[in-house]
Write a protein that holds these residues in place. Structure first.
Motif, PDB file in Angstrom:
ATOM      1  N   LEU A 239     -11.705 -16.025   4.086  1.00 58.17           N
ATOM      2  CA  LEU A 239     -10.862 -14.945   3.576  1.00 58.17           C
ATOM      3  C   LEU A 239     -10.399 -14.002   4.688  1.00 58.17           C
ATOM      4  O   LEU A 239      -9.249 -13.563   4.703  1.00 58.17           O
ATOM      5  CB  LEU A 239     -11.613 -14.164   2.500  1.00 58.17           C
ATOM      6  CG  LEU A 239     -10.818 -13.099   1.766  1.00 58.17           C
ATOM      7  CD1 LEU A 239      -9.618 -13.710   1.066  1.00 58.17           C
ATOM      8  CD2 LEU A 239     -11.702 -12.376   0.770  1.00 58.17           C
ATOM      9  N   THR A 240     -11.269 -13.712   5.642  1.00 51.84           N
ATOM     10  CA  THR A 240     -10.886 -12.831   6.744  1.00 51.84           C
ATOM     11  C   THR A 240      -9.766 -13.467   7.559  1.00 51.84           C
ATOM     12  O   THR A 240      -8.800 -12.795   7.932  1.00 51.84           O
ATOM     13  CB  THR A 240     -12.097 -12.536   7.648  1.00 51.84           C
ATOM     14  OG1 THR A 240     -13.157 -12.028   6.846  1.00 51.84           O
ATOM     15  CG2 THR A 240     -11.754 -11.542   8.721  1.00 51.84           C
ATOM     16  N   GLU A 241      -9.863 -14.741   7.799  1.00 53.91           N
ATOM     17  CA  GLU A 241      -8.831 -15.457   8.536  1.00 53.91           C
ATOM     18  C   GLU A 241      -7.507 -15.436   7.764  1.00 53.91           C
ATOM     19  O   GLU A 241      -6.434 -15.239   8.343  1.00 53.91           O
ATOM     20  CB  GLU A 241      -9.293 -16.897   8.760  1.00 53.91           C
ATOM     21  CG  GLU A 241      -8.411 -17.714   9.632  1.00 53.91           C
ATOM     22  CD  GLU A 241      -8.987 -19.096   9.850  1.00 53.91           C
ATOM     23  OE1 GLU A 241      -8.824 -19.610  10.964  1.00 53.91           O
ATOM     24  OE2 GLU A 241      -9.592 -19.670   8.926  1.00 53.91           O
ATOM     25  N   PHE A 242      -7.578 -15.594   6.444  1.00 56.14           N
ATOM     26  CA  PHE A 242      -6.382 -15.541   5.609  1.00 56.14           C
ATOM     27  C   PHE A 242      -5.734 -14.156   5.668  1.00 56.14           C
ATOM     28  O   PHE A 242      -4.511 -14.036   5.728  1.00 56.14           O
ATOM     29  CB  PHE A 242      -6.736 -15.905   4.162  1.00 56.14           C
ATOM     30  CG  PHE A 242      -5.602 -15.731   3.208  1.00 56.14           C
ATOM     31  CD1 PHE A 242      -4.541 -16.615   3.195  1.00 56.14           C
ATOM     32  CD2 PHE A 242      -5.588 -14.671   2.320  1.00 56.14           C
ATOM     33  CE1 PHE A 242      -3.489 -16.450   2.317  1.00 56.14           C
ATOM     34  CE2 PHE A 242      -4.541 -14.496   1.438  1.00 56.14           C
ATOM     35  CZ  PHE A 242      -3.484 -15.390   1.442  1.00 56.14           C
ATOM     36  N   MET A 243      -6.571 -13.107   5.667  1.00 58.47           N
ATOM     37  CA  MET A 243      -6.028 -11.753   5.744  1.00 58.47           C
ATOM     38  C   MET A 243      -5.306 -11.518   7.067  1.00 58.47           C
ATOM     39  O   MET A 243      -4.253 -10.873   7.099  1.00 58.47           O
ATOM     40  CB  MET A 243      -7.137 -10.722   5.534  1.00 58.47           C
ATOM     41  CG  MET A 243      -7.607 -10.650   4.101  1.00 58.47           C
ATOM     42  SD  MET A 243      -8.695  -9.272   3.778  1.00 58.47           S
ATOM     43  CE  MET A 243     -10.260  -9.980   4.227  1.00 58.47           C
ATOM     44  N   TRP A 244      -5.846 -12.047   8.160  1.00 57.62           N
ATOM     45  CA  TRP A 244      -5.161 -11.930   9.444  1.00 57.62           C
ATOM     46  C   TRP A 244      -3.830 -12.666   9.401  1.00 57.62           C
ATOM     47  O   TRP A 244      -2.836 -12.195   9.960  1.00 57.62           O
ATOM     48  CB  TRP A 244      -6.027 -12.467  10.578  1.00 57.62           C
ATOM     49  CG  TRP A 244      -7.084 -11.509  11.003  1.00 57.62           C
ATOM     50  CD1 TRP A 244      -8.428 -11.640  10.827  1.00 57.62           C
ATOM     51  CD2 TRP A 244      -6.898 -10.252  11.679  1.00 57.62           C
ATOM     52  NE1 TRP A 244      -9.078 -10.540  11.342  1.00 57.62           N
ATOM     53  CE2 TRP A 244      -8.167  -9.673  11.874  1.00 57.62           C
ATOM     54  CE3 TRP A 244      -5.787  -9.559  12.136  1.00 57.62           C
ATOM     55  CZ2 TRP A 244      -8.350  -8.452  12.502  1.00 57.62           C
ATOM     56  CZ3 TRP A 244      -5.962  -8.344  12.758  1.00 57.62           C
ATOM     57  CH2 TRP A 244      -7.233  -7.804  12.937  1.00 57.62           C
ATOM     58  N   ASP A 245      -3.797 -13.837   8.752  1.00 55.15           N
ATOM     59  CA  ASP A 245      -2.549 -14.587   8.642  1.00 55.15           C
ATOM     60  C   ASP A 245      -1.485 -13.785   7.891  1.00 55.15           C
ATOM     61  O   ASP A 245      -0.319 -13.768   8.285  1.00 55.15           O
ATOM     62  CB  ASP A 245      -2.778 -15.930   7.942  1.00 55.15           C
ATOM     63  CG  ASP A 245      -3.590 -16.897   8.784  1.00 55.15           C
ATOM     64  OD1 ASP A 245      -3.710 -16.668  10.005  1.00 55.15           O
ATOM     65  OD2 ASP A 245      -4.116 -17.866   8.210  1.00 55.15           O
ATOM     66  N   VAL A 246      -1.875 -13.133   6.812  1.00 51.69           N
ATOM     67  CA  VAL A 246      -0.928 -12.301   6.054  1.00 51.69           C
ATOM     68  C   VAL A 246      -0.424 -11.156   6.927  1.00 51.69           C
ATOM     69  O   VAL A 246       0.776 -10.846   6.937  1.00 51.69           O
ATOM     70  CB  VAL A 246      -1.579 -11.769   4.756  1.00 51.69           C
ATOM     71  CG1 VAL A 246      -0.699 -10.729   4.079  1.00 51.69           C
ATOM     72  CG2 VAL A 246      -1.875 -12.912   3.805  1.00 51.69           C
ATOM     73  N   LEU A 247      -1.314 -10.545   7.662  1.00 50.65           N
ATOM     74  CA  LEU A 247      -0.928  -9.439   8.540  1.00 50.65           C
ATOM     75  C   LEU A 247       0.047  -9.911   9.615  1.00 50.65           C
ATOM     76  O   LEU A 247       1.092  -9.286   9.841  1.00 50.65           O
ATOM     77  CB  LEU A 247      -2.185  -8.837   9.180  1.00 50.65           C
ATOM     78  CG  LEU A 247      -2.011  -7.540   9.936  1.00 50.65           C
ATOM     79  CD1 LEU A 247      -1.572  -6.416   9.014  1.00 50.65           C
ATOM     80  CD2 LEU A 247      -3.314  -7.170  10.615  1.00 50.65           C
ATOM     81  N   TYR A 248      -0.258 -11.037  10.267  1.00 52.74           N
ATOM     82  CA  TYR A 248       0.635 -11.561  11.300  1.00 52.74           C
ATOM     83  C   TYR A 248       1.993 -11.953  10.715  1.00 52.74           C
ATOM     84  O   TYR A 248       3.032 -11.740  11.325  1.00 52.74           O
ATOM     85  CB  TYR A 248       0.016 -12.771  12.005  1.00 52.74           C
ATOM     86  CG  TYR A 248      -1.232 -12.472  12.788  1.00 52.74           C
ATOM     87  CD1 TYR A 248      -1.439 -11.233  13.388  1.00 52.74           C
ATOM     88  CD2 TYR A 248      -2.220 -13.430  12.944  1.00 52.74           C
ATOM     89  CE1 TYR A 248      -2.590 -10.961  14.110  1.00 52.74           C
ATOM     90  CE2 TYR A 248      -3.372 -13.168  13.670  1.00 52.74           C
ATOM     91  CZ  TYR A 248      -3.548 -11.929  14.240  1.00 52.74           C
ATOM     92  OH  TYR A 248      -4.686 -11.670  14.960  1.00 52.74           O
ATOM     93  N   TRP A 249       1.973 -12.555   9.526  1.00 52.40           N
ATOM     94  CA  TRP A 249       3.223 -12.981   8.907  1.00 52.40           C
ATOM     95  C   TRP A 249       4.082 -11.776   8.539  1.00 52.40           C
ATOM     96  O   TRP A 249       5.303 -11.814   8.653  1.00 52.40           O
ATOM     97  CB  TRP A 249       2.949 -13.854   7.684  1.00 52.40           C
ATOM     98  CG  TRP A 249       4.179 -14.544   7.210  1.00 52.40           C
ATOM     99  CD1 TRP A 249       4.791 -14.374   6.016  1.00 52.40           C
ATOM    100  CD2 TRP A 249       4.960 -15.497   7.923  1.00 52.40           C
ATOM    101  NE1 TRP A 249       5.907 -15.159   5.946  1.00 52.40           N
ATOM    102  CE2 TRP A 249       6.032 -15.860   7.106  1.00 52.40           C
ATOM    103  CE3 TRP A 249       4.855 -16.068   9.184  1.00 52.40           C
ATOM    104  CZ2 TRP A 249       7.006 -16.768   7.505  1.00 52.40           C
ATOM    105  CZ3 TRP A 249       5.824 -16.983   9.578  1.00 52.40           C
ATOM    106  CH2 TRP A 249       6.878 -17.326   8.743  1.00 52.40           C
ATOM    107  N   THR A 250       3.456 -10.695   8.138  1.00 51.81           N
ATOM    108  CA  THR A 250       4.205  -9.468   7.851  1.00 51.81           C
ATOM    109  C   THR A 250       4.842  -8.930   9.123  1.00 51.81           C
ATOM    110  O   THR A 250       5.995  -8.495   9.109  1.00 51.81           O
ATOM    111  CB  THR A 250       3.283  -8.412   7.221  1.00 51.81           C
ATOM    112  OG1 THR A 250       2.721  -8.955   6.028  1.00 51.81           O
ATOM    113  CG2 THR A 250       4.045  -7.144   6.876  1.00 51.81           C
ATOM    114  N   TRP A 251       4.103  -8.955  10.231  1.00 51.39           N
ATOM    115  CA  TRP A 251       4.672  -8.508  11.504  1.00 51.39           C
ATOM    116  C   TRP A 251       5.895  -9.345  11.879  1.00 51.39           C
ATOM    117  O   TRP A 251       6.925  -8.813  12.288  1.00 51.39           O
ATOM    118  CB  TRP A 251       3.642  -8.594  12.614  1.00 51.39           C
ATOM    119  CG  TRP A 251       2.508  -7.638  12.528  1.00 51.39           C
ATOM    120  CD1 TRP A 251       2.379  -6.574  11.678  1.00 51.39           C
ATOM    121  CD2 TRP A 251       1.331  -7.651  13.341  1.00 51.39           C
ATOM    122  NE1 TRP A 251       1.184  -5.934  11.905  1.00 51.39           N
ATOM    123  CE2 TRP A 251       0.523  -6.565  12.927  1.00 51.39           C
ATOM    124  CE3 TRP A 251       0.874  -8.459  14.356  1.00 51.39           C
ATOM    125  CZ2 TRP A 251      -0.700  -6.278  13.510  1.00 51.39           C
ATOM    126  CZ3 TRP A 251      -0.341  -8.174  14.940  1.00 51.39           C
ATOM    127  CH2 TRP A 251      -1.127  -7.094  14.520  1.00 51.39           C
TER     128      TRP A 251
END
Length: 171
Positions: free
Chosen positions: A87-99
């Motif tokens: 889940l932590t890795e998925f949250m980072w992916d969402v954050l990077y994709w938003t950037w």
């Protein structure tokens, strides 16, 4: 020994969180400056709608990874590791994709928000073979995939019985 590992983890988490907060602040500043100076057509509603989940995720990661100290100043808990899988890795992916989407919107305008559709598109692409595999697996159980034959018999057994040849003896 264990305290040194906790100190290293808290140092690593603090550095990564500071870097994340700086990048996020810079991207939001660039977006808002471009919105209010160069491109008045950029939608603030879409900006708020699409950036809110990433902002909430960033706040959650900050709470999750911030170390806690006892009254004497010693580390009580180093916080969770920000490099965990799942889940932590998925949250980072969402954050990077938003950037990435924020940069696209600044470069190409409101059409850049359409890049968010890549995520559900990829999810559908990944799920379709999985559902097909599960369906095939379940059809082999309990005769779910057998059409018109006796439950629990393979196709070979059905053919043999149809020909009247060798019959399977059940005991």
């Amino acid at each position: 020994m264990a305290k040194s590992a906790a100190k290293q983890l808290s140092t690593r988490n603090t550095a990564r969180l500071n870097q994340t907060h700086l990048i996020t602040a810079a991207l939001h500043t660039i977006f808002l400056l471009s919105r209010f100076t160069f491109r008045r057509s950029l939608s603030l509603t879409r900006y708020t709608l699409f950036c809110l989940p990433a902002t909430l995720i960033e706040a959650y990661l900050h709470i999750l990874a911030t170390p806690s100290y006892d009254p004497e100043g010693k580390i009580r808990s180093a916080g969770s590791d920000l490099n965990e899988k799942g889940l932590t890795e998925f949250m980072w992916d969402v954050l990077y994709w938003t950037w990435i989407n924020m940069v696209l919107v600044v470069l190409v305008g409101n059409w850049g928000w359409w890049a968010y559709l890549v995520v559900p598109g990829y999810a559908a692409y990944a799920i379709v073979p999985t559902v097909g595999g599960i369906k095939g697996m379940l059809s082999g159980m309990g005769g779910g995939g057998v059409e018109g034959g006796a439950a629990g018999q393979s196709k070979r057994q059905q053919k043999m019985e149809k020909r009247g040849g060798q019959r399977v003896a059940y005991r």
